[in-house]
Enzyme design. Structure first.
Site: not given
Length: 254
Positions: A64-65, A91, A155, A157, A159
């Site tokens: 889990d990152i 990603n 979302y 924002a 990115k």
């Protein structure tokens, strides 16, 4: 990465690589097809095994990152297995839509943690490996992040912030021999709508809106985004850094 090194020498780490028909899975397989050894990272073991099925150069790594020790786990696993890292593909991303009046901490926090904080901490953890190989960082943004996105502002924002990181890191890390680039996919045929909790009817409505705003009048394929990622990371692109490449059928410029 040595501009003369063959792709088969490359070690690549891809986050969000377990989603079926997703960009991460397509990217892991695209790098493997070119001869790279790929560490496919995701939360769940089974989807990662599906990503690696039939591709002996892909190694699943369920981590889990967003976990406190997630980035360090990944950096250690890559270092122990290969002793180097040539390409890091940030990603992994999640969408939790909602109009401004409906946003809650439960909707906001996971998006910031996954889409923004995790790439920062993972890149930081793998920086010694990337510097040693003069590697490449590829961030996956979204083309819509360059325009207004009512109902999905958080979302978009996160990115857009990732794109700012791309440009900033490109300048900051250039003296250390590291390139930093990004791709900004538009409407791509992935299950992100289902993961967002949209009904089939809602997903269909989103697709219709996307088609109406895409000059090429079709939905992209994950493999098309994966191709762009592999090309930006290739030795032949050694003079390219700080770029955010839209892969959106013309949506941003329309």
């Amino acid at each position: 990465m040595d501009s003369t090194a063959p792709r088969s020498d490359s070690i690549v780490a891809v986050t969000g690589a377990g989603t079926g028909t997703g960009i991460g899975r397509a990217t892991a397989r695209a790098f493997a097809a070119e001869g790279a050894h790929v560490v496919a990272i995701g939360r769940r073991s089974e989807p990662l095994k599906e990503t690696a099925a039939g591709h002996h150069r892909i190694t699943p790594l369920p981590v889990d990152i967003t976990a406190e020790d997630g980035p360090e786990q990944i950096a250690l696993a890559v270092s122990q297995a290969y002793g180097r890292l040539d390409v890091l593909v940030n990603n992994a991303g999640i969408v939790r839509g909602g109009a401004l009046g409906a946003l809650t901490p439960q909707l906001i926090a996971p998006q910031i943690a996954t889409n923004l904080v995790a790439p920062i901490l993972l890149t930081q953890a793998t920086l010694p490996l990337l510097e040693a190989s003069a590697g490449v960082i590829v961030n996956v943004s979204t083309a819509v992040g360059q325009r207004a996105w009512p109902g999905n502002s958080v979302y978009a924002a996160t990115k857009t912030a990732l794109e700012t990181l791309t440009r900033s890191w490109a300048v900051e890390l250039a003296p250390r021999g590291i390139r930093v680039v990004a791709v900004a996919p538009g409407a791509v045929d992935t299950p992100i709508g289902e993961h967002q909790g949209l009904t089939p009817q809602q997903s269909a409505a989103v697709r219709q809106w996307q088609l109406a705003h895409t000059p090429l009048a079709r939905i992209g394929r994950p493999e098309e985004v994966a191709w762009a990622i592999t090309q930006l990371a290739a030795p032949a692109a050694s003079f390219v850094t700080g770029v955010v490449l839209p892969i959106d059928g013309g949506a941003v410029v329309a």
